[in-house]
Design a protein around this motif. Structure first.
Motif, PDB file in Angstrom:
ATOM      1  N   ASN A 170      10.790  -0.344 -10.222  1.00  0.00           N
ATOM      2  CA  ASN A 170       9.441   0.169 -10.416  1.00  0.00           C
ATOM      3  C   ASN A 170       9.275   1.504  -9.703  1.00  0.00           C
ATOM      4  OD1 ASN A 170       6.507   0.381  -9.306  1.00  0.00           O
ATOM      5  ND2 ASN A 170       6.359  -0.920 -11.136  1.00  0.00           N
ATOM      6  N   ARG A 171       9.778   1.585  -8.486  1.00  0.00           N
ATOM      7  CA  ARG A 171       9.673   2.835  -7.714  1.00  0.00           C
ATOM      8  C   ARG A 171      10.440   3.965  -8.390  1.00  0.00           C
ATOM      9  NH1 ARG A 171      12.410   5.927  -4.442  1.00  0.00           N
ATOM     10  NH2 ARG A 171      14.234   4.599  -4.475  1.00  0.00           N
ATOM     11  N   ARG A 172      11.645   3.667  -8.838  1.00  0.00           N
ATOM     12  CA  ARG A 172      12.475   4.703  -9.462  1.00  0.00           C
ATOM     13  C   ARG A 172      11.909   5.195 -10.791  1.00  0.00           C
ATOM     14  NH1 ARG A 172      18.461   2.126  -8.598  1.00  0.00           N
ATOM     15  NH2 ARG A 172      18.585   2.500  -6.358  1.00  0.00           N
ATOM     16  N   SER A 173      11.292   4.317 -11.544  1.00  0.00           N
ATOM     17  CA  SER A 173      10.809   4.675 -12.880  1.00  0.00           C
ATOM     18  C   SER A 173       9.473   5.410 -12.859  1.00  0.00           C
ATOM     19  CB  SER A 173      10.665   3.417 -13.735  1.00  0.00           C
ATOM     20  OG  SER A 173       9.584   2.623 -13.272  1.00  0.00           O
ATOM     21  N   HIS A 174       8.734   5.319 -11.750  1.00  0.00           N
ATOM     22  CA  HIS A 174       7.405   5.941 -11.631  1.00  0.00           C
ATOM     23  C   HIS A 174       6.441   5.403 -12.685  1.00  0.00           C
ATOM     24  CE1 HIS A 174       9.057   8.725  -8.727  1.00  0.00           C
ATOM     25  NE2 HIS A 174       9.984   9.075  -9.592  1.00  0.00           N
ATOM     26  N   VAL A 175       6.641   4.157 -13.121  1.00  0.00           N
ATOM     27  CA  VAL A 175       5.807   3.594 -14.184  1.00  0.00           C
ATOM     28  C   VAL A 175       4.349   3.482 -13.753  1.00  0.00           C
ATOM     29  CG1 VAL A 175       6.241   1.156 -13.651  1.00  0.00           C
ATOM     30  CG2 VAL A 175       5.687   1.824 -15.975  1.00  0.00           C
ATOM     31  N   ASN A 176       4.091   3.176 -12.483  1.00  0.00           N
ATOM     32  CA  ASN A 176       2.697   3.079 -12.034  1.00  0.00           C
ATOM     33  C   ASN A 176       2.015   4.438 -12.093  1.00  0.00           C
ATOM     34  OD1 ASN A 176       3.311   0.429 -11.596  1.00  0.00           O
ATOM     35  ND2 ASN A 176       2.940   0.455  -9.401  1.00  0.00           N
ATOM     36  N   ALA A 177       2.730   5.489 -11.742  1.00  0.00           N
ATOM     37  CA  ALA A 177       2.172   6.841 -11.823  1.00  0.00           C
ATOM     38  C   ALA A 177       1.903   7.212 -13.281  1.00  0.00           C
ATOM     39  CB  ALA A 177       3.122   7.848 -11.186  1.00  0.00           C
ATOM     40  N   GLU A 178       2.782   6.784 -14.168  1.00  0.00           N
ATOM     41  CA  GLU A 178       2.569   7.045 -15.594  1.00  0.00           C
ATOM     42  C   GLU A 178       1.328   6.302 -16.099  1.00  0.00           C
ATOM     43  OE1 GLU A 178       6.032   6.558 -18.086  1.00  0.00           O
ATOM     44  OE2 GLU A 178       7.307   7.413 -16.522  1.00  0.00           O
ATOM     45  N   MET A 179       1.114   5.106 -15.605  1.00  0.00           N
ATOM     46  CA  MET A 179      -0.079   4.349 -15.997  1.00  0.00           C
ATOM     47  C   MET A 179      -1.353   5.065 -15.521  1.00  0.00           C
ATOM     48  SD  MET A 179       0.691   1.736 -17.816  1.00  0.00           S
ATOM     49  CE  MET A 179       1.916   2.789 -18.556  1.00  0.00           C
ATOM     50  N   VAL A 180      -1.315   5.623 -14.307  1.00  0.00           N
ATOM     51  CA  VAL A 180      -2.455   6.399 -13.811  1.00  0.00           C
ATOM     52  C   VAL A 180      -2.723   7.561 -14.751  1.00  0.00           C
ATOM     53  CG1 VAL A 180      -3.269   7.907 -11.950  1.00  0.00           C
ATOM     54  CG2 VAL A 180      -2.143   5.756 -11.398  1.00  0.00           C
ATOM     55  N   ASP A 183      -8.273   2.847 -25.606  1.00  0.00           N
ATOM     56  CA  ASP A 183      -9.658   2.728 -26.079  1.00  0.00           C
ATOM     57  C   ASP A 183     -10.457   1.831 -25.153  1.00  0.00           C
ATOM     58  OD1 ASP A 183      -9.200   4.378 -28.247  1.00  0.00           O
ATOM     59  OD2 ASP A 183      -8.615   2.712 -29.547  1.00  0.00           O
ATOM     60  N   GLN A 184      -9.864   0.733 -24.750  1.00  0.00           N
ATOM     61  CA  GLN A 184     -10.489  -0.164 -23.785  1.00  0.00           C
ATOM     62  C   GLN A 184      -9.396  -0.953 -23.079  1.00  0.00           C
ATOM     63  OE1 GLN A 184     -12.509  -2.484 -26.985  1.00  0.00           O
ATOM     64  NE2 GLN A 184     -12.179  -4.156 -25.564  1.00  0.00           N
ATOM     65  N   ILE A 185      -9.718  -1.415 -21.887  1.00  0.00           N
ATOM     66  CA  ILE A 185      -8.766  -2.200 -21.098  1.00  0.00           C
ATOM     67  C   ILE A 185      -9.469  -3.478 -20.682  1.00  0.00           C
ATOM     68  CG2 ILE A 185      -7.370  -2.291 -19.006  1.00  0.00           C
ATOM     69  CD1 ILE A 185      -7.227   0.779 -19.112  1.00  0.00           C
ATOM     70  N   SER A 186      -8.929  -4.608 -21.104  1.00  0.00           N
ATOM     71  CA  SER A 186      -9.499  -5.896 -20.720  1.00  0.00           C
ATOM     72  C   SER A 186      -8.750  -6.482 -19.528  1.00  0.00           C
ATOM     73  CB  SER A 186      -9.424  -6.881 -21.887  1.00  0.00           C
ATOM     74  OG  SER A 186     -10.172  -6.394 -22.974  1.00  0.00           O
ATOM     75  N   LEU A 187      -7.451  -6.323 -19.516  1.00  0.00           N
ATOM     76  CA  LEU A 187      -6.614  -6.848 -18.442  1.00  0.00           C
ATOM     77  C   LEU A 187      -5.524  -5.831 -18.179  1.00  0.00           C
ATOM     78  CD1 LEU A 187      -5.779  -9.240 -16.594  1.00  0.00           C
ATOM     79  CD2 LEU A 187      -4.370 -10.040 -18.488  1.00  0.00           C
ATOM     80  N   PHE A 188      -5.326  -5.528 -16.912  1.00  0.00           N
ATOM     81  CA  PHE A 188      -4.314  -4.530 -16.559  1.00  0.00           C
ATOM     82  C   PHE A 188      -3.458  -5.112 -15.448  1.00  0.00           C
ATOM     83  CE2 PHE A 188      -2.584  -0.559 -14.994  1.00  0.00           C
ATOM     84  CZ  PHE A 188      -2.416   0.173 -16.171  1.00  0.00           C
ATOM     85  N   ALA A 189      -2.183  -5.360 -15.710  1.00  0.00           N
ATOM     86  CA  ALA A 189      -1.276  -5.952 -14.721  1.00  0.00           C
ATOM     87  C   ALA A 189      -0.149  -4.975 -14.425  1.00  0.00           C
ATOM     88  CB  ALA A 189      -0.708  -7.264 -15.245  1.00  0.00           C
ATOM     89  N   ILE A 190       0.167  -4.855 -13.148  1.00  0.00           N
ATOM     90  CA  ILE A 190       1.261  -3.968 -12.741  1.00  0.00           C
ATOM     91  C   ILE A 190       2.133  -4.688 -11.717  1.00  0.00           C
ATOM     92  CG2 ILE A 190       0.008  -1.830 -13.150  1.00  0.00           C
ATOM     93  CD1 ILE A 190      -0.445  -1.687 -10.104  1.00  0.00           C
ATOM     94  N   ASN A 203       1.061   3.244  -5.638  1.00  0.00           N
ATOM     95  CA  ASN A 203       0.021   3.830  -6.491  1.00  0.00           C
ATOM     96  C   ASN A 203      -1.023   2.832  -6.972  1.00  0.00           C
ATOM     97  OD1 ASN A 203       1.066   6.494  -6.384  1.00  0.00           O
ATOM     98  ND2 ASN A 203       2.639   5.875  -7.841  1.00  0.00           N
ATOM     99  N   GLY A 204      -1.111   1.684  -6.338  1.00  0.00           N
ATOM    100  CA  GLY A 204      -2.136   0.708  -6.704  1.00  0.00           C
ATOM    101  C   GLY A 204      -3.538   1.244  -6.490  1.00  0.00           C
ATOM    102  N   ASN A 205      -3.751   1.963  -5.389  1.00  0.00           N
ATOM    103  CA  ASN A 205      -5.074   2.547  -5.130  1.00  0.00           C
ATOM    104  C   ASN A 205      -5.430   3.608  -6.162  1.00  0.00           C
ATOM    105  OD1 ASN A 205      -5.645   0.953  -2.931  1.00  0.00           O
ATOM    106  ND2 ASN A 205      -4.826   2.414  -1.448  1.00  0.00           N
ATOM    107  N   ALA A 206      -4.439   4.369  -6.604  1.00  0.00           N
ATOM    108  CA  ALA A 206      -4.693   5.394  -7.624  1.00  0.00           C
ATOM    109  C   ALA A 206      -5.079   4.727  -8.945  1.00  0.00           C
ATOM    110  CB  ALA A 206      -3.459   6.274  -7.811  1.00  0.00           C
ATOM    111  N   ILE A 207      -4.407   3.638  -9.293  1.00  0.00           N
ATOM    112  CA  ILE A 207      -4.736   2.912 -10.521  1.00  0.00           C
ATOM    113  C   ILE A 207      -6.159   2.366 -10.433  1.00  0.00           C
ATOM    114  CG2 ILE A 207      -4.194   0.864 -11.899  1.00  0.00           C
ATOM    115  CD1 ILE A 207      -1.221   1.451 -11.269  1.00  0.00           C
ATOM    116  N   LEU A 208      -6.489   1.748  -9.298  1.00  0.00           N
ATOM    117  CA  LEU A 208      -7.840   1.224  -9.112  1.00  0.00           C
ATOM    118  C   LEU A 208      -8.876   2.338  -9.231  1.00  0.00           C
ATOM    119  CD1 LEU A 208      -9.747  -1.108  -8.399  1.00  0.00           C
ATOM    120  CD2 LEU A 208      -9.337  -0.572  -5.992  1.00  0.00           C
ATOM    121  N   SER A 209      -8.583   3.481  -8.651  1.00  0.00           N
ATOM    122  CA  SER A 209      -9.516   4.605  -8.684  1.00  0.00           C
ATOM    123  C   SER A 209      -9.785   5.075 -10.117  1.00  0.00           C
ATOM    124  CB  SER A 209      -8.965   5.758  -7.848  1.00  0.00           C
ATOM    125  OG  SER A 209      -9.791   6.881  -7.937  1.00  0.00           O
TER     126      SER A 209
END
Length: 127
Positions: A15-25, A34-41, A47-53
């Motif tokens: 996960n760290r190497r792929s930067h997938v969380n940063a890409e999700m941000v 269009d809409q997000i009902s459930l978001f799992a990472i 980057n959890g705080n960035a996603i939450l923000s």
């Protein structure tokens, strides 16, 4: 899972190497959903705080007037934080070891008041 074990892979390290969380941000901030009902990472530590923000600042998610692109994009972490965790562990061990040595020296000198009365008063046994 079997493929990951065969290659000595780690979910968190991958996960760290792929930067997938940063890409999700980036995707959320750019409005690609269009809409997000459930978001799992995985590895919310990265980057959890960035996603939450960005999720909170999506237009329609709060009563704030500023939303979406009106709010600046959060800064993200790309590096490893292993050194910080290692330093914390080392300092903790040194403090613990220093406390043990100090207590031993005080007991050897016969200094009273090292907590024996408190421990014995609570029904504990001092070893």
């Amino acid at each position: 899972a079997a493929t990951g074990l065969a290659h000595l892979s780690s979910l968190l390290e991958d996960n760290r190497r792929s930067h997938v969380n940063a890409e999700m941000v980036d995707m959320i901030w750019d409005g690609e959903f269009d809409q997000i009902s459930l978001f799992a990472i995985d590895n919310v530590h990265l980057n959890g705080n960035a996603i939450l923000s960005v999720l909170r600042n999506t237009c329609g998610q709060s009563d704030n007037e500023a939303c979406g692109k009106d709010v600046s994009k959060p800064k993200m972490t790309y590096g490893s934080i292993g050194a910080c965790s290692l330093a914390t562990a080392i300092v903790s061990i040194l403090v613990w070891r220093g406390t043990v040595e100090w207590r031993k020296r005080m007991q050897d000198r016969g200094v009273a008041g090292l907590g024996e009365d408190l421990i014995e008063g609570c029904g504990g046994v001092m070893t």
